[in-house]
Motif scaffolding. Structure first.
Motif, PDB file in Angstrom:
ATOM      1  N   ALA A 135     -14.055 -19.973  29.594  1.00 34.12           N
ATOM      2  CA  ALA A 135     -12.612 -19.929  29.378  1.00 34.12           C
ATOM      3  C   ALA A 135     -12.256 -19.093  28.156  1.00 34.12           C
ATOM      4  O   ALA A 135     -11.241 -18.388  28.145  1.00 34.12           O
ATOM      5  N   GLY A 138     -11.775 -15.650  28.983  1.00 35.37           N
ATOM      6  CA  GLY A 138     -10.736 -15.369  29.960  1.00 35.37           C
ATOM      7  C   GLY A 138     -11.113 -15.639  31.392  1.00 35.37           C
ATOM      8  O   GLY A 138     -10.309 -15.388  32.300  1.00 35.37           O
ATOM      9  N   ILE A 140     -11.054 -18.121  33.455  1.00 37.73           N
ATOM     10  CA  ILE A 140     -10.548 -19.479  33.640  1.00 37.73           C
ATOM     11  C   ILE A 140     -10.924 -20.031  35.012  1.00 37.73           C
ATOM     12  O   ILE A 140     -11.234 -21.228  35.142  1.00 37.73           O
ATOM     13  N   GLU A 176      -6.988 -26.077  29.874  1.00 36.95           N
ATOM     14  CA  GLU A 176      -5.796 -25.787  30.663  1.00 36.95           C
ATOM     15  C   GLU A 176      -4.577 -25.578  29.763  1.00 36.95           C
ATOM     16  O   GLU A 176      -3.785 -24.659  29.978  1.00 36.95           O
ATOM     17  N   ASN A 179      -4.432 -22.325  28.166  1.00 37.29           N
ATOM     18  CA  ASN A 179      -4.128 -21.245  29.114  1.00 37.29           C
ATOM     19  C   ASN A 179      -2.673 -21.251  29.562  1.00 37.29           C
ATOM     20  O   ASN A 179      -2.231 -20.348  30.259  1.00 37.29           O
ATOM     21  N   SER A 183       0.242 -18.446  31.585  1.00 38.65           N
ATOM     22  CA  SER A 183       0.178 -18.671  33.030  1.00 38.65           C
ATOM     23  C   SER A 183       1.262 -19.602  33.546  1.00 38.65           C
ATOM     24  O   SER A 183       1.098 -20.212  34.606  1.00 38.65           O
TER      25      SER A 183
END
Length: 299
Positions: A135, A138, A140, A176, A179, A183
């Motif tokens: 992660a 990048g 993910i 999460e 991120n 996103s």
């Protein structure tokens, strides 16, 4: 049996141990020279100078290779230590990127991580550490696959290894949330789903849709019950990473579903239990929360 260290055979063995290969001696002389040069101005010395500012790329590569290999040896003596596991993967990354000044199309530690996971498939925390490194680079989607695989295998582990699930759930939710800034809202929904599975105690299943209000209610009640059980152990000063990860997960869940104030209340309640205990336990708790829950304050 006792043995005399002045015996001739012992001296010969000792001398054979201390004789280093010329390549290692040369590297040690270089490090000694760098340190000696900077002794006149100690305020300007830092380890980053040794690892990052030297013009000799081979010297820095050799040092990072030594750190990686030494940490791998430590893992044989201290298996399932996720701090050492993370250290060896980071050392592998530095060796394959900054140390060699090359670009990698995949996460630099992926090959080593896969080899370590294959050698011990029950080490789910190693999977979590590996997923976090993916992660960080990048990747993910790849990280999610690793987390999902690790959490799905928790049920089949021995009871003494199931307690590691708390760290795994928290790390996954943390990834999460990290991120979510790039996103949209989906990562936050994924984090709530992950924490709902953890809090309610149901068997983990990969994210498919937003958690319902009923699922969130069950998770909230489950976290409260788990925290109540922890209080007795914490009152005796028994604090470990897994129990603190449970508190951080509960606080993050409240922050995501009911706002920051609700999440902070969970932390405050935990501190009221820890603070009256011994000083070492309080410092341990505070350090873990600060290092592992900083994402909470940045949401």
């Amino acid at each position: 049996m006792w043995t005399c260290t002045n015996s001739s055979t012992w001296v010969e063995n000792t001398l054979s141990f201390v004789k280093l290969p010329d390549s290692i001696l040369e590297n040690l002389r270089r490090v000694h020279g760098v340190i000696t040069t900077t002794e006149s101005s100690p305020s300007n010395f830092c380890f980053e100078f040794l690892l990052g500012s030297s013009n000799d790329i081979s010297m820095r590569t050799d040092m990072m290779t030594f750190l990686r290999n030494a940490t791998l040896l430590c893992l044989t003596a201290f298996p399932h230590d996720y701090i050492l596991e993370e250290a060896v993967l980071v050392a592998e990354e530095l060796l394959n990127t900054k140390m060699d000044s090359c670009s990698c199309s995949v996460t630099p530690c992926r090959a080593l991580a896969k080899r370590l996971v294959k050698s011990n498939r029950q080490d789910v925390l190693l999977c979590g550490v590996y997923a976090r490194r993916e992660a960080a680079y990048g990747n993910i989607d790849h990280a999610r696959k690793i987390f999902d695989m690790a959490l799905a295998s928790i049920e089949g582990l021995p009871s003494d290894l199931r307690s590691t699930a708390s760290l795994l759930y928290f790390w996954y939710a943390e990834v999460e949330i990290s991120n979510s800034s790039s996103s949209g809202s989906e990562p936050s929904l994924r984090a709530v789903h992950i924490l709902c599975c953890f809090g309610s105690g149901v068997k983990y299943s990969p994210f498919k849709c937003q958690a319902s209000s009923v699922q969130q209610l069950r998770a909230r009640q489950g976290f409260k019950e788990r925290i109540r059980i922890l209080r007795a152990a914490w009152a005796r000063g028994v604090i470990d990473d897994h129990s603190i990860a449970l508190i951080c997960s509960a606080a993050l869940f409240e922050e995501l579903t009911d706002g920051c104030i609700a999440g902070i209340q969970i932390l405050n309640q935990a501190f009221t239990v820890v603070l009256p205990g011994n000083q070492l336990s309080c410092q341990y708790f505070s350090h873990f929360v600060f290092c592992n829950f900083i994402v909470f304050w940045s949401c």
